[in-house]
Motif scaffolding. Structure first.
Motif, PDB file in Angstrom:
ATOM      1  N   LYS A   1      12.311 -16.611  22.188  1.00 54.52           N
ATOM      2  CA  LYS A   1      13.323 -15.616  22.582  1.00 54.52           C
ATOM      3  C   LYS A   1      14.527 -15.676  21.636  1.00 54.52           C
ATOM      4  O   LYS A   1      15.006 -14.654  21.140  1.00 54.52           O
ATOM      5  CB  LYS A   1      13.768 -15.901  24.026  1.00 54.52           C
ATOM      6  CG  LYS A   1      14.748 -14.902  24.560  1.00 54.52           C
ATOM      7  CD  LYS A   1      15.072 -15.198  26.006  1.00 54.52           C
ATOM      8  CE  LYS A   1      16.063 -14.156  26.502  1.00 54.52           C
ATOM      9  NZ  LYS A   1      16.261 -14.193  27.922  1.00 54.52           N
ATOM     10  N   ALA A   2      14.972 -16.900  21.353  1.00 55.11           N
ATOM     11  CA  ALA A   2      16.158 -17.077  20.498  1.00 55.11           C
ATOM     12  C   ALA A   2      15.898 -16.628  19.063  1.00 55.11           C
ATOM     13  O   ALA A   2      16.702 -15.905  18.460  1.00 55.11           O
ATOM     14  CB  ALA A   2      16.590 -18.547  20.527  1.00 55.11           C
TER      15      ALA A   2
ATOM     16  N   PRO B   1       0.556 -22.546  19.656  1.00 48.09           N
ATOM     17  CA  PRO B   1       1.782 -22.166  18.944  1.00 48.09           C
ATOM     18  C   PRO B   1       2.104 -20.672  18.895  1.00 48.09           C
ATOM     19  O   PRO B   1       3.152 -20.302  18.395  1.00 48.09           O
ATOM     20  CB  PRO B   1       1.496 -22.663  17.519  1.00 48.09           C
ATOM     21  CG  PRO B   1       0.007 -22.569  17.390  1.00 48.09           C
ATOM     22  CD  PRO B   1      -0.573 -22.789  18.739  1.00 48.09           C
ATOM     23  N   LEU B   2       1.207 -19.825  19.435  1.00 49.80           N
ATOM     24  CA  LEU B   2       1.362 -18.388  19.162  1.00 49.80           C
ATOM     25  C   LEU B   2       1.734 -17.601  20.418  1.00 49.80           C
ATOM     26  O   LEU B   2       1.932 -18.175  21.480  1.00 49.80           O
ATOM     27  CB  LEU B   2       0.069 -17.879  18.513  1.00 49.80           C
ATOM     28  CG  LEU B   2      -0.161 -18.576  17.146  1.00 49.80           C
ATOM     29  CD1 LEU B   2      -1.617 -18.608  16.756  1.00 49.80           C
ATOM     30  CD2 LEU B   2       0.688 -17.894  16.068  1.00 49.80           C
ATOM     31  N   LEU B   3       1.812 -16.290  20.280  1.00 46.88           N
ATOM     32  CA  LEU B   3       2.286 -15.458  21.405  1.00 46.88           C
ATOM     33  C   LEU B   3       1.161 -14.972  22.312  1.00 46.88           C
ATOM     34  O   LEU B   3       1.418 -14.400  23.365  1.00 46.88           O
ATOM     35  CB  LEU B   3       3.059 -14.240  20.884  1.00 46.88           C
ATOM     36  CG  LEU B   3       4.438 -14.516  20.300  1.00 46.88           C
ATOM     37  CD1 LEU B   3       5.120 -13.213  19.900  1.00 46.88           C
ATOM     38  CD2 LEU B   3       5.319 -15.268  21.306  1.00 46.88           C
ATOM     39  N   PHE B   4      -0.112 -15.162  21.866  1.00 51.37           N
ATOM     40  CA  PHE B   4      -1.257 -14.762  22.685  1.00 51.37           C
ATOM     41  C   PHE B   4      -2.054 -16.001  23.045  1.00 51.37           C
ATOM     42  O   PHE B   4      -2.192 -16.922  22.229  1.00 51.37           O
ATOM     43  CB  PHE B   4      -2.144 -13.766  21.926  1.00 51.37           C
ATOM     44  CG  PHE B   4      -1.405 -12.503  21.568  1.00 51.37           C
ATOM     45  CD1 PHE B   4      -1.297 -11.460  22.466  1.00 51.37           C
ATOM     46  CD2 PHE B   4      -0.781 -12.381  20.327  1.00 51.37           C
ATOM     47  CE1 PHE B   4      -0.590 -10.305  22.146  1.00 51.37           C
ATOM     48  CE2 PHE B   4      -0.072 -11.235  19.993  1.00 51.37           C
ATOM     49  CZ  PHE B   4       0.025 -10.193  20.910  1.00 51.37           C
TER      50      PHE B   4
ATOM     51  N   TYR C   1       5.699 -13.945  24.901  1.00 50.37           N
ATOM     52  CA  TYR C   1       5.554 -12.609  24.313  1.00 50.37           C
ATOM     53  C   TYR C   1       6.541 -11.640  24.965  1.00 50.37           C
ATOM     54  O   TYR C   1       7.234 -10.881  24.281  1.00 50.37           O
ATOM     55  CB  TYR C   1       4.115 -12.120  24.522  1.00 50.37           C
ATOM     56  CG  TYR C   1       3.856 -10.697  24.038  1.00 50.37           C
ATOM     57  CD1 TYR C   1       3.246 -10.472  22.803  1.00 50.37           C
ATOM     58  CD2 TYR C   1       4.203  -9.580  24.813  1.00 50.37           C
ATOM     59  CE1 TYR C   1       2.991  -9.185  22.356  1.00 50.37           C
ATOM     60  CE2 TYR C   1       3.962  -8.295  24.381  1.00 50.37           C
ATOM     61  CZ  TYR C   1       3.362  -8.100  23.147  1.00 50.37           C
ATOM     62  OH  TYR C   1       3.124  -6.814  22.711  1.00 50.37           O
ATOM     63  N   TRP C   2       6.579 -11.711  26.307  1.00 48.05           N
ATOM     64  CA  TRP C   2       7.431 -10.729  27.009  1.00 48.05           C
ATOM     65  C   TRP C   2       8.903 -10.956  26.704  1.00 48.05           C
ATOM     66  O   TRP C   2       9.701 -10.019  26.676  1.00 48.05           O
ATOM     67  CB  TRP C   2       7.132 -10.750  28.510  1.00 48.05           C
ATOM     68  CG  TRP C   2       5.713 -10.306  28.759  1.00 48.05           C
ATOM     69  CD1 TRP C   2       4.661 -11.089  29.159  1.00 48.05           C
ATOM     70  CD2 TRP C   2       5.174  -8.998  28.522  1.00 48.05           C
ATOM     71  NE1 TRP C   2       3.505 -10.341  29.203  1.00 48.05           N
ATOM     72  CE2 TRP C   2       3.789  -9.063  28.826  1.00 48.05           C
ATOM     73  CE3 TRP C   2       5.723  -7.789  28.105  1.00 48.05           C
ATOM     74  CZ2 TRP C   2       2.951  -7.947  28.709  1.00 48.05           C
ATOM     75  CZ3 TRP C   2       4.883  -6.681  27.986  1.00 48.05           C
ATOM     76  CH2 TRP C   2       3.521  -6.766  28.286  1.00 48.05           C
ATOM     77  N   GLU C   3       9.254 -12.230  26.461  1.00 44.20           N
ATOM     78  CA  GLU C   3      10.654 -12.499  26.102  1.00 44.20           C
ATOM     79  C   GLU C   3      10.977 -11.984  24.706  1.00 44.20           C
ATOM     80  O   GLU C   3      12.111 -11.654  24.392  1.00 44.20           O
ATOM     81  CB  GLU C   3      10.947 -14.006  26.183  1.00 44.20           C
ATOM     82  CG  GLU C   3      10.874 -14.565  27.574  1.00 44.20           C
ATOM     83  CD  GLU C   3      11.890 -13.917  28.512  1.00 44.20           C
ATOM     84  OE1 GLU C   3      12.970 -13.509  28.056  1.00 44.20           O
ATOM     85  OE2 GLU C   3      11.567 -13.799  29.719  1.00 44.20           O
TER      86      GLU C   3
END
Ligand code: G3I
Length: 369
Positions: A310-311, A350-353, A363-365
């Motif tokens: 997110k950051a 380590p990933l978004l999926f 992912y949503w963030e």
């Protein structure tokens, strides 16, 4: 009388409903369509920068290819364009895998980052050896580098929009500047400038990047900055720096990342995040004795990773004037190079999926802003 009471109640209910509607609309985040379906990273970030992933030819079919097309508008070959795989012997180029990746990108309207033209690793041994097995001379090695760069860049001219020309030439050790690779040991630092010049001659429209990791370590950042400044002052065509972005939920700090973006962009060059992943282990968590559950994705890891992603994406958006690309290294937690590094067979996330290719909470963030 009953009619008037009913009328009043209805009027008040309408008022309350109106208030609820206003409140929920006000709270609704721009990208949250309440369907739980993602529109695709490339859509959410269309006003900011292309979002890419690194791939191998095996990722170009099946469910991973569907995800790639939906979420990303840029791809990088994870291995297929590196000197070793693409130029295994002096008079033999192996184009099959790289061509497949380029064709896939072109067919799906995606940008292509070329990775990489000159690297100490994944370069076949022949490059540095003469016919008797001894070390080649500087002249011969530079001629080979020139031939390699001209051949590879020309083949993908007009398709690859940006090249990682030189990869990881700076040493991590504070007491050294340049990595003492075969390139450096035989040619000195000159090979770096030459590589950029030859890439530029082969495709004057391509954006040329220097790419490295640990760019948030203050001493390595300074060494890279000094090298880039020297190249730019000499008129060498360097257009950007690739911050690889192999980070973890523990490192680096947001301040470190922002310092790198600010320091490198002060040279007047673009910044890309070229190999982003956020490991869930600290660099010291290198367990070799395994106990069951050692490598599960805990809720603590998940929350730290959500906060980290997110950051950094907030910071990338804030710096969209200098950041012109963000690429993930691999597609999903189904497979990452970190599953085997630095600890063999330790699962990483380590990933978004996730491994089923579903968007993780992080992912949503990243997309709800
Ligand atoms: O080529 C052989 C293949 O013939 C064989 O079937 C296979 C079986 O294991 O191994 C293949 O080579 C492996 C190659 O990946 C392709 O899968 C190498 O052993 C393995 O070392 C290599 O790892 C790659 C690594 O670079 C090499 O240093 C990773 O996939 C790749 O993600 C990684 O990427 C680098 C970036 O290029 C630069 N920045 C750091 C990043 C992570 O290390």
């Amino acid at each position: 009388m009953r009619y008037y009471i009913l009328k009043n109640v209805l009027r008040q209910m309408r008022f309350v409903l109106l208030l609820i509607l206003i409140a929920t609309t006000g709270c609704k985040k721009k990208n949250d369509d309440n369907t739980g379906q993602s529109k695709g990273l490339k859509v959410y970030y269309s006003d900011f920068f292309p979002v890419g992933a690194s791939v191998g030819s095996s990722n170009l079919t099946g469910d991973e290819s569907i995800l790639l097309i939906k979420e990303f508008n840029s791809i990088t070959a994870e291995n297929a364009m590196k000197p070793g795989p693409i130029h295994p012997s002096e008079n033999n180029y192996y184009w099959t895998d790289a061509d497949k990746i380029v064709d896939f990108a072109v067919a799906n309207g995606m940008k292509i980052r070329g990775h990489t033209l000159c690297w100490h690793s994944q370069t076949a041994a022949w490059m540095f050896l003469d016919a008797t097995g001894g070390t080649v001379t500087k002249d011969v090695l530079l001629q080979r580098l020139k031939d390699h760069i001209k051949t590879v860049v020309s083949r993908y001219k007009g398709k690859v929009y940006a090249w990682d020309v030189v990869n990881e030439a700076i040493d991590d050790d504070n007491s050294k500047i340049y990595r003492e690779s075969s390139w450096y040991n035989i040619c000195g630092e000159e090979y770096i400038a030459k590589a950029f010049q030859w890439a530029h001659e082969a495709d004057p429209d391509a954006l040329l990047f220097y790419n490295d990791y640990n760019t948030e370590s203050a001493s390595k950042r300074d060494k890279i900055y000094n090298m880039l400044k020297k190249l730019l002052d000499a008129g060498i065509p360097v257009h950007g720096i690739g911050l690889q972005g192999h980070w973890s939920i523990y490192w680096p700090s947001e301040t470190d990342i922002l310092s790198s973006i600010s320091k490198f962009s002060s040279l007047g060059i673009k910044v890309q995040i070229t190999e982003l992943d956020v490991s869930v282990y600290s660099s010291s968590a290198n367990f070799s004795v395994r106990t069951p559950g050692d490598d599960t994705f805990t809720s603590d890891m998940e929350q730290k990773q959500i906060n980290f992603y997110k950051a950094i994406f907030r910071d990338f958006r804030t710096n969209k004037n200098v950041i012109n690309g963000v690429t993930f290294w691999n597609i999903s937690d189904r497979h990452s190079w970190l599953d085997n590094f630095p600890v063999a067979n330790r699962k990483n996330y380590p990933l978004l999926f996730d491994k089923d290719l579903k968007p993780k909470k992080a992912y949503w963030e990243v997309v709800n802003f």
